[in-house]
Design a protein around this motif. Structure first.
Motif, short mmCIF file in Angstrom:
data_model
loop_
_atom_site.label_atom_id
_atom_site.label_comp_id
_atom_site.label_asym_id
_atom_site.label_seq_id
_atom_site.Cartn_x
_atom_site.Cartn_y
_atom_site.Cartn_z
N MET A 140 11.48 9.24 2.34
CA MET A 140 10.41 9.10 2.96
C MET A 140 10.58 8.93 4.70
SD MET A 140 7.81 5.67 2.79
CE MET A 140 8.58 4.45 3.84
N PRO A 141 9.57 9.72 5.43
CA PRO A 141 9.76 9.60 6.82
C PRO A 141 9.71 8.12 7.41
CG PRO A 141 7.95 11.17 6.00
CD PRO A 141 8.61 10.18 4.99
N PRO A 142 10.17 7.78 8.50
CA PRO A 142 10.46 6.73 9.04
C PRO A 142 8.85 6.33 9.28
CG PRO A 142 11.00 8.08 10.52
CD PRO A 142 10.88 8.74 9.34
N SER A 143 8.55 4.71 9.18
CA SER A 143 7.36 4.23 9.50
C SER A 143 7.19 4.50 10.85
CB SER A 143 7.41 2.98 9.30
OG SER A 143 7.24 2.77 7.81
N PRO A 144 6.03 4.36 11.63
CA PRO A 144 5.73 4.48 13.01
C PRO A 144 6.39 3.04 13.42
CG PRO A 144 3.58 4.91 11.58
CD PRO A 144 4.68 4.54 10.61
N THR A 145 6.43 3.04 14.66
CA THR A 145 7.15 1.87 15.34
C THR A 145 5.89 0.80 15.34
OG1 THR A 145 6.55 2.92 17.65
CG2 THR A 145 8.77 3.27 16.64
N ILE A 146 4.85 1.19 15.63
CA ILE A 146 3.66 0.13 15.41
C ILE A 146 3.77 -0.72 14.11
CG2 ILE A 146 2.36 1.26 17.06
CD1 ILE A 146 0.43 1.93 14.39
N ASP A 147 3.15 -2.07 14.45
CA ASP A 147 3.28 -2.98 13.15
C ASP A 147 2.16 -2.64 11.93
OD1 ASP A 147 3.99 -5.09 11.73
OD2 ASP A 147 2.79 -6.51 12.73
N LEU A 148 2.74 -1.68 11.32
CA LEU A 148 2.20 -1.18 9.87
C LEU A 148 3.13 -1.35 9.00
CD1 LEU A 148 0.34 1.83 11.32
CD2 LEU A 148 -0.76 -0.45 10.66
N HIS A 149 3.18 -2.58 8.43
CA HIS A 149 4.25 -2.44 7.09
C HIS A 149 3.13 -2.05 5.94
CE1 HIS A 149 7.42 -4.11 9.56
NE2 HIS A 149 6.28 -5.05 10.02
N VAL A 150 3.64 -1.61 4.98
CA VAL A 150 3.45 -1.09 3.61
C VAL A 150 2.39 -2.44 3.08
CG1 VAL A 150 3.77 -0.20 1.34
CG2 VAL A 150 5.00 0.62 3.47
N ASP A 151 2.98 -3.49 3.13
CA ASP A 151 2.31 -4.52 2.33
C ASP A 151 1.24 -4.93 3.11
OD1 ASP A 151 4.24 -4.81 0.30
OD2 ASP A 151 5.54 -6.27 1.36
N ALA A 152 1.12 -5.12 4.35
CA ALA A 152 0.03 -5.28 5.44
C ALA A 152 -1.07 -4.31 5.11
CB ALA A 152 0.47 -5.48 6.73
N LEU A 153 -0.82 -3.09 4.94
CA LEU A 153 -1.60 -1.91 4.59
C LEU A 153 -2.18 -1.91 3.48
CD1 LEU A 153 0.10 0.95 6.25
CD2 LEU A 153 -1.80 -0.08 7.04
N ALA A 154 -1.45 -2.50 2.25
CA ALA A 154 -1.81 -2.40 1.11
C ALA A 154 -2.83 -3.74 0.91
CB ALA A 154 -0.95 -2.79 -0.12
N SER A 155 -2.71 -4.77 1.60
CA SER A 155 -3.52 -6.07 1.68
C SER A 155 -4.66 -5.59 2.29
CB SER A 155 -2.95 -7.03 2.30
OG SER A 155 -1.70 -7.63 1.65
N ALA A 156 -4.76 -4.98 3.47
CA ALA A 156 -5.96 -4.60 4.11
C ALA A 156 -6.69 -3.52 3.21
CB ALA A 156 -5.69 -3.79 5.62
#
Length: 164
Positions: free
Chosen positions: A1-17
Motif C-alpha cells: 500500500m502507498p504511504p498515507s498522507p502526512t495529514i491526520d487521516l488514519h484509516v479507523d478515523a476515516l472509517a468512523s467518519a
C-alpha cells in the motif's frame, strides 16, 4: 500500500467518519455500507482511499476539507462497488432494489460537501455530471471504455484542484 498522507487521516478515523455519514444519510443501509467498506481495504485500494488526501495536501488545502474530500471519496467508492456488484450479478435478486438504493444514496451523500463548495452553475458540475454519466454507462455495459470507470476518482481530483 502507498504511504498515507502526512495529514491526520488514519484509516479507523476515516472509517468512523464514513459510518457516521452513512448513518446520518441512509440509516436503513448502514450494515450493508459497513460491509462494503470492509471489502475496500486500504491495503488493496490505497490509491483510491488516499488520492484526494494526497492532492489536498499537495495543494495546501485545509485539513478539514481534505478530510471531507477523502470521506466523500470512500462513499463514492462504496457506491461504485455496489454498482459493480449489480452489474456482475453478485447481488441476490431479492436484494437488487435495496442495493441500487444504497448505491444511489451513497453517491448522493458522497457529493454533499461538493454542493457546499461549488454553486450549481459552477463548471465543476458540468464536468462532474458528464464523468458520472459516462461512468454509469460503462457500469451498465453500454461502454467498455475502462478509463470511464475512474470517473468518481476524477471528481475528487478535480474538486481538490479547483478548491486549491
Amino acid at each position: 500500500m502507498p504511504p498515507s498522507p502526512t495529514i491526520d487521516l488514519h484509516v479507523d478515523a476515516l472509517a468512523s467518519a464514513y459510518d457516521a455519514r452513512v448513518v446520518a444519510a441512509c440509516p436503513q443501509h448502514a450494515d450493508r455500507a459497513r460491509d462494503l467498506l470492509r471489502r475496500l481495504s486500504p491495503d488493496q485500494w490505497g490509491i483510491e482511499w488516499f488520492l484526494p488526501a494526497w492532492l489536498g495536501e499537495a495543494f495546501g488545502l485545509d485539513p478539514a476539507v481534505i478530510h471531507d474530500l477523502t470521506v466523500s471519496n470512500l462513499l463514492g467508492l462504496a457506491a461504485v462497488r455496489t454498482v459493480d456488484d449489480l452489474a456482475d450479478d453478485a447481488v441476490a435478486p431479492a436484494d437488487q432494489d435495496a442495493a441500487q438504493a444504497l448505491a444511489d444514496d451513497l453517491l448522493w451523500e458522497a457529493l454533499r460537501p461538493y454542493r457546499g463548495w461549488f454553486p450549481p452553475d459552477s463548471a465543476f458540475w458540468d464536468r462532474c455530471n458528464a464523468w458520472l454519466a459516462t461512468w454509469r454507462g460503462s457500469s451498465a455495459g453500454a461502454d467498455s471504455d475502462l478509463p470511464a470507470r475512474g470517473a468518481p476518482l476524477k471528481v475528487a481530483a478535480l474538486a481538490a484542484s479547483l478548491l486549491a
